[in-house]
Enzyme design. Structure first.
Site, short mmCIF file in Angstrom:
data_model
loop_
_atom_site.label_atom_id
_atom_site.label_comp_id
_atom_site.label_asym_id
_atom_site.label_seq_id
_atom_site.Cartn_x
_atom_site.Cartn_y
_atom_site.Cartn_z
N CYS A 111 -57.29 -21.73 -67.10
CA CYS A 111 -58.16 -21.00 -66.20
C CYS A 111 -59.62 -21.18 -66.64
O CYS A 111 -59.95 -20.95 -67.81
CB CYS A 111 -57.77 -19.52 -66.21
N GLU A 112 -60.48 -21.55 -65.73
CA GLU A 112 -61.87 -21.80 -66.12
C GLU A 112 -62.65 -20.50 -66.35
O GLU A 112 -63.76 -20.54 -66.87
CB GLU A 112 -62.59 -22.65 -65.08
N HIS A 113 -62.08 -19.36 -65.98
CA HIS A 113 -62.77 -18.10 -66.17
C HIS A 113 -62.53 -17.48 -67.54
O HIS A 113 -63.38 -16.75 -68.05
CB HIS A 113 -62.35 -17.10 -65.08
N HIS A 114 -61.36 -17.75 -68.13
CA HIS A 114 -61.04 -17.15 -69.42
C HIS A 114 -60.51 -18.17 -70.44
O HIS A 114 -60.24 -17.81 -71.59
CB HIS A 114 -60.02 -16.02 -69.25
N GLN A 142 -56.79 -22.66 -59.45
CA GLN A 142 -55.60 -23.26 -58.84
C GLN A 142 -55.88 -23.80 -57.44
O GLN A 142 -55.35 -24.85 -57.05
CB GLN A 142 -54.46 -22.24 -58.79
N HIS A 148 -50.43 -17.36 -64.40
CA HIS A 148 -51.74 -17.34 -65.04
C HIS A 148 -51.74 -16.37 -66.20
O HIS A 148 -51.50 -15.17 -66.02
CB HIS A 148 -52.82 -16.94 -64.03
N CYS A 182 -54.23 -15.30 -67.70
CA CYS A 182 -55.31 -14.32 -67.56
C CYS A 182 -54.83 -13.10 -66.79
O CYS A 182 -55.44 -12.03 -66.88
CB CYS A 182 -56.54 -14.95 -66.88
#
Length: 229
Positions: A121-124, A162, A190, A192
């Site tokens: 995940c590019e956020h976490h 995704q 995910h 996250c």
């Protein structure tokens, strides 16, 4: 956000908005957001720099890097980032695609299902894992089956959302196969969601792309039937 991807000079209220958007898994571009100088330095230099910074992160967290179990971790993480889990960022790792004439004149859909997906995940920067299912209808050319797996793997080995991953795989298939008649479904979990925030370990996320003849409801239904959906 500035072109180089930094948050400097952004008011705190706008930074909060960006954090909230991150949790909602919104993405703004089909292309992976890369700086223009993303490949200006060699992999070995990247590994050296990441090792240094990750060591600093571990030290800030209070870990004792003199411990035998931890002292090699910064280098291991750096190599893993550059050579493995994020290797799909570098175009030199893009799989070479070879097409073959459709000598058997097979004009039905070809489906490869249950392709393993391992991304982050590019956020976490925590794992996304699951299965991808791809299909296409030949326009006169066919592709080696293993190349379908490699296309999925290449785009998965990036910090991802995704939805973007689904579209990137579909676009690559369309370009490689010279047809609009492609379909991609990804069913993934995910970390996250599972290990932080809501901590829901029972849910998964499904995304889909249908192009060309797969937009026809009967064709779409046939594809999904092969997947048990």
């Amino acid at each position: 956000m500035k072109p180089n991807g930094t948050l400097s000079n952004i008011p705190p209220s706008e930074i909060l908005d960006l954090e909230e958007i991150g949790d909602d898994h919104v993405f703004n571009s089909i292309e992976t957001p890369l700086r223009k100088d993303a490949f200006a330095i060699e992999d070995e230099v990247k590994i050296e720099l990441i090792e240094k910074h990750f060591r600093h992160i571990m030290e800030i967290m209070g870990l004792d890097l003199a411990d035998d179990s931890l002292k090699g971790t910064p280098k291991r993480v750096a190599k893993m980032f550059v050579k493995e889990v994020f290797s799909g960022l570098d175009p030199k790792n893009k799989p070479a695609i070879t097409l073959f004439d459709n000598k058997y004149k097979y004009d039905q859909m070809l489906v490869e299902k249950d392709i393993s997906v391992f991304s982050n995940c590019e956020h976490h920067f925590v794992p996304i894992y699951g299965k991808a299912h791809v299909a296409y209808i030949s326009s006169g050319k066919v592709i080696g089956l293993s190349k379908l797996n490699r296309i999925v793997e290449y785009y998965a080995k990036r910090p991802q959302v995704q939805e973007r991953l689904t579209v990137q795989i579909a676009n690559e298939l369309k370009q490689a196969l010279q047809t609009e008649d492609v379909a991609v479904v990804i069913d993934a979990q995910h970390m996250c969601v599972q290990s932080r925030g809501i901590r829901d370990s029972g849910s998964s996320t499904v995304t889909a792309y249908y192009g060309g003849r797969f937009e026809n409801e009967a064709t779409k239904k046939e594809f999904l039937s092969y997947l048990g959906m």
